[in-house]
Design an enzyme around this catalytic site. Structure first.
Site, PDB file in Angstrom:
ATOM      1  CG  ASP A 117      -2.097  -0.900   1.106  1.00 66.73           C
ATOM      2  OD1 ASP A 117      -2.321  -1.435   0.000  1.00 66.73           O
ATOM      3  OD2 ASP A 117      -2.792  -1.104   2.119  1.00 66.73           O
ATOM      4  CG  ASP A 137      -4.903   3.471  12.606  1.00 60.59           C
ATOM      5  OD1 ASP A 137      -4.823   3.662  13.836  1.00 60.59           O
ATOM      6  OD2 ASP A 137      -4.791   2.348  12.090  1.00 60.59           O
ATOM      7  NE  ARG A 150      -1.937   3.827  13.673  1.00 65.76           N
ATOM      8  CZ  ARG A 150      -1.278   3.068  12.814  1.00 65.76           C
ATOM      9  NH1 ARG A 150       0.032   3.236  12.669  1.00 65.76           N
ATOM     10  NH2 ARG A 150      -1.893   2.158  12.107  1.00 65.76           N
ATOM     11  CB  SER A 180      -5.380  -5.381   6.738  1.00 64.67           C
ATOM     12  OG  SER A 180      -4.968  -4.219   7.406  1.00 64.67           O
TER      13      SER A 180
HETATM   14  N1  ARG Z   1      -9.013  -1.547  15.489  1.00 65.86           N
HETATM   15  C1  ARG Z   1      -7.708  -1.229  15.952  1.00 65.86           C
HETATM   16  C2  ARG Z   1      -7.576   0.227  16.212  1.00 65.86           C
HETATM   17  O1  ARG Z   1      -8.278   1.005  15.649  1.00 65.86           O
HETATM   18  C3  ARG Z   1      -6.617  -1.769  15.067  1.00 65.86           C
HETATM   19  C4  ARG Z   1      -6.492  -1.275  13.684  1.00 65.86           C
HETATM   20  C5  ARG Z   1      -5.366  -1.979  13.040  1.00 65.86           C
HETATM   21  N2  ARG Z   1      -5.162  -1.752  11.655  1.00 65.86           N
HETATM   22  C6  ARG Z   1      -4.884  -2.743  10.773  1.00 65.86           C
HETATM   23  N3  ARG Z   1      -4.561  -2.415   9.569  1.00 65.86           N
HETATM   24  N4  ARG Z   1      -4.965  -3.998  11.093  1.00 65.86           N
HETATM   25  O2  ARG Z   1      -6.782   0.633  17.000  1.00 65.86           O
END
Ligand code: ARG
Length: 413
Positions: A28, A138, A109, A189
């Site tokens: 990506d 995110d 993050r 993912s």
């Molecule tokens: N749901 C979780 C969060 O928002 C994890 C997101 C993870 N992203 C991924 N591409 N698997 O913190």
């Protein structure tokens, strides 16, 4: 279709001159390198942080970015900073979003946002790009934190605007000489760091089905774990682990080792129905052995040294803090205000916790603290105990006074 930009912070093609891309080295973000340069016609710099993800060779990631045409590629080892300044706060707050998710992705993050802004300022960039989709949390975390730290920076989130399906993305990669990863058929993912591994997509999107074994990378399925238990001893100072099995270690190393030991016993598999910030409900899957063990141990020790009143109130603060961090509000003053309370309580969270790992379980089997409010001489039923049982009826008479009066007036069984 041209994207309609509703907010002031979104980058506009033609206006952005230089952009810092948060780059993982995966397909990506590799496609993003070419796509941003093509679509925005700007200069690009990549930033890759080592926060304990599986990608072993970050120098390769760097040279991959350079080959794809970026003018500079930064790789920064932030493992220690991540553990000491971010994960430690999650430990002190016993952070489990919706009582389940150890905010493994969320807690990283703000650190990435901080570094992205730092590098953007260093190289005189006017935008930051990230790989988040328009459906997840995110994007909220990055956009809020980055634009708070530097309101002059614009944001580019290609996945939100490019509308490429998986097949189109692969075609784009082939046409632009972007290497296709060997595990291209992997349906998941994944986002990884020291604190845990978050997995989405594939069969995980069907909440009625058990998550397939091929979604696991850190943990053994329970059926395949050893038949003998293993014990670990964690020592805490002011709420943060400082040694493992009697050996003083930096926090990031303790976490790394506990991920291995816990993973072997299938500890920290989390199947969670999650409420995202933007309204979606989703089924998420996590592997977080160290986080599971450490939070359990920390919670137990905290309960041992705190009063009943503190133990009642702190989880309310913890929950609020966790929700703020999950929701992308690291920079919100309330987050810091609550942290001050959490830190204060943790000053006395010192001592040793013994955990037994067996078949997916992490059970606390012993704790010892100089600050324990437990006193054997008071608690014991043996002879020589000091608790004044004769005082209890007087206490009970007054303690239950109002409840008994109300029950007499209008109580129904
Ligand atoms: N749901 C979780 C969060 O928002 C994890 C997101 C993870 N992203 C991924 N591409 N698997 O913190």
């Amino acid at each position: 279709m041209e994207l309609f930009r509703i907010s002031s912070y979104e980058g506009v093609p033609g206006e952005v001159k230089k952009c810092v891309l948060l780059y993982s080295g995966g397909l990506d973000t590799s496609v993003m390198i070419k796509w941003i340069m093509e679509k925005y016609g700007c200069e690009l710099v990549t930033l890759t942080l080592d926060i304990g993800q599986a990608t072993k060779n970050l120098e390769e990631v760097k040279s991959k970015a350079i080959k794809l045409g970026v003018s500079d590629a930064y790789v920064i080892d932030a493992k220690k900073e991540f553990a000491d300044e971010y994960i430690s706060k999650a430990i002190k707050a016993n952070a489990l979003y919706e009582d389940a998710y150890p905010i493994t992705t969320a807690i990283a993050r703000p650190l990435k946002a901080k570094w992205a802004v730092k590098i953007a300022e260093e190289v005189n960039a006017d935008a930051v790009a990230h790989g988040s989709t328009g459906k997840g949390n995110d994007q909220v975390r990055f956009d809020i934190t980055i634009t708070a730290l530097n309101p002059n920076l614009k944001i580019i989130a290609p996945v939100r605007e490019w509308g490429l399906g998986r097949d189109e993305e692969i075609k784009y990669a082939e046409e632009h000489g972007i290497p296709i990863p060997v595990d291209i058929d992997n349906p998941y993912s994944v986002d990884e760091n020291l604190w845990g591994r978050s997995v989405e997509c594939g069969d995980i999107e069907y909440p009625e089905k058990e998550v397939p074994k091929n979604a696991l990378a850190w943990c053994k399925p329970w059926e395949e774990t050893p038949d003998t238990p293993e014990y670990v001893e964690i020592e805490f100072e002011e709420g943060v682990p400082v040694s493992l099995n009697g050996k003083d270690m930096e926090l990031w190393k303790i976490i790394k080792e506990l991920n291995e030991i816990g993973g072997k016993h299938g500890v920290g598999l989390i199947d969670h129905m999650e409420d995202r910030i933007i309204g979606l409900k989703s089924r998420e899957f996590y592997e977080a052995p160290a986080a599971t063990i450490i939070i359990k141990a920390h919670k137990d020790l905290e309960k041992t040294v705190c009063t009943r009143h503190e133990n009642w109130f702190k989880p309310i603060v913890d929950k609020e803090w966790t929700n703020l961090v999950y929701s992308g509000l690291w920079i919100e003053p309330l987050t810091k205000d609550l942290e001050a309370f959490i830190d204060k309580v943790n000053k006395k969270v010192n001592g040793l916790v013994r955990v037994k790992l067996y078949k997916g379980n992490a059970m606390i089997v012993g704790r010892d603290s100089p600050n324990a409010l437990y006193d054997l001489k008071l608690a014991t039923y043996e002879k020589g105990q000091l608790f004044n049982q004769a005082a209890s009826p007087g206490y009970i008479e007054l303690y239950g006074l109002q409840s008994r009066m109300a029950y007499k007036l209008n109580g129904k069984w």
